[in-house]
Design an enzyme around this catalytic site. Structure first.
Site, PDB file in Angstrom:
ATOM      1  N   SER A  47       0.796  -1.225   0.000  1.00 32.70           N
ATOM      2  CA  SER A  47       0.000   0.000   0.000  1.00 32.70           C
ATOM      3  C   SER A  47       0.826   1.272   0.000  1.00 32.70           C
ATOM      4  CB  SER A  47      -0.934   0.015   1.213  1.00 32.70           C
ATOM      5  OG  SER A  47      -0.202  -0.080   2.429  1.00 32.70           O
ATOM      6  N   HIS A 308      -2.079   6.160   6.006  1.00 33.58           N
ATOM      7  CA  HIS A 308      -1.206   5.915   4.868  1.00 33.58           C
ATOM      8  C   HIS A 308      -0.724   7.263   4.319  1.00 33.58           C
ATOM      9  CE1 HIS A 308      -3.138   1.894   4.819  1.00 33.58           C
ATOM     10  NE2 HIS A 308      -2.024   1.514   4.218  1.00 33.58           N
TER      11      HIS A 308
END
Length: 354
Positions: A47, A308
């Site tokens: 990711s 993230h």
């Protein structure tokens, strides 16, 4: 006598050139990677490279037919600037373990091996650089640990989650290392099989930046942004991410890959570090995609973006990677400069490794 010898030498040289020169109109292979197509930089991994958190995900990787790789046009690879490179391809997939980058009959969110996808890509692209981010979804289960620390905030009567993690953290890192090494080796093997020499391309293994840190204002350590206990914030930023990076550094050296240390890249720009003003943060805060909760097939992915790198973070990491690729350094660290941007800086580790 000398003049006659020189004439003889020139005659021989011309004859040799005629023999080996071939058809002057024949195509000449360009320097660098073999094959045809544009010079390309490729990303593989999980990711942190797919673009999770950066938004604007491609339709085919935003849940269509079960594909949740969450690739974003804002991802790092699409912002790399390097002389000669004109194309970028993102093969990274959110949640991918090392096994998904390795060759083999593996799947992540319906997609086959990333190394296998790279092999197919070589038919139409000349790959000049490959960047890999990998390992966090193996034995460390870093995202899961962040979730556990999130839960620890709710259950305040329990010990900080980092107390539990410390018990076997090094064992997890040791178990992860050979898996990442094998995956990097498979990527190199794919390029070798396609006729690439070692000098034809750059291979970079990068580590992870901590999305959270101890500098979060107290009033933002809740569901408004970053619900974590202070002890856990400190451990993730100062111990967990750093030790993960050091293990990946050792893997890069064993795998003959260059290494880019991101462990301190987010310092001062972590999620919630700006309090009411998030404009200078490079990571997403606690994020809920409310529309996903209305669809049973998407509901379990409603929190997937949380903690993230955001689009600004990817831009900064790409800046640092671009600088690193333009050097001959084997290792570097992404550190903030006086201009407020990340730059590739030599570290004591990289100097010692030369």
């Amino acid at each position: 006598m000398l003049g006659g010898f020189a004439l003889f030498a020139v005659t021989v040289l011309v004859a040799v050139l005629v023999v080996i020169g071939g058809d002057p109109d024949a195509p000449v292979d360009p320097p660098g990677p073999p094959g045809t197509g544009p010079l390309t930089v490729v990303s593989l991994g999980d990711s942190t490279l797919s673009g999770e958190g950066a938004g604007d995900y491609t339709a085919e990787t935003d849940g269509r037919d079960g594909n949740w790789c969450h690739r974003s046009p804002n991802a790092l690879v699409h912002q790399v600037s390097l002389t000669g490179i004109v194309d970028s391809v993102n093969l990274a997939c959110s949640g991918a373990p090392s096994g998904h980058v390795s060759l083999g009959d593996v799947e992540q969110w319906t997609e086959p091996s990333q190394a296998g996808q790279l092999r197919a890509l070589l038919d139409e692209h000349r790959v000049a650089a490959v960047v890999i981010a990998l390992g966090a979804n193996d034995d460390p289960h870093f995202s899961r640990l962040i979730s556990e620390c999130f839960t620890s905030w709710f259950l305040d009567q329990r010990a900080p989650c980092s107390e539990k993690i410390k018990a076997d953290w090094q064992r997890r890192l040791d178990a992860m290392a050979p898996k990442v090494r094998d995956a990097v080796g498979d990527v190199r093997q794919v390029l070798t099989d396609a006729g690439y020499e070692r000098q034809d391309y750059e291979l970079v293994l990068q580590s992870y930046a901590s999305p959270i840190g101890p500098g979060i204002p107290e009033q933002w350590r809740n569901l408004n942004g970053c619900p974590f206990r202070a002890e856990d914030l400190a451990w993730v930023a100062e111990t967990g991410t750093v030790s993960l990076s050091e293990t990946l550094r050792a893997v890069a050296r064993e795998a003959d890959a260059r290494f880019l240390d991101l462990s301190r890249a987010g310092t001062g720009h972590e999620a919630c570090s700006g309090g009411e003003d998030a404009s200078d943060e490079w990571f997403t805060r606690f994020t809920v995609e409310w529309d996903n909760l209305k669809d049973v097939d998407r509901a379990s992915h409603a929190l997937q973006e949380s903690f993230h790198p955001n689009a600004a973070g990817h831009e900064q990491f790409a800046r640092c990677l671009s600088e690193f690729l333009a050097t001959d350094d084997r290792e570097a660290a992404c550190l903030e400069g006086e201009d407020g941007n990340l730059h590739a800086a030599a570290s004591s580790h990289s100097l010692a490794g030369r």
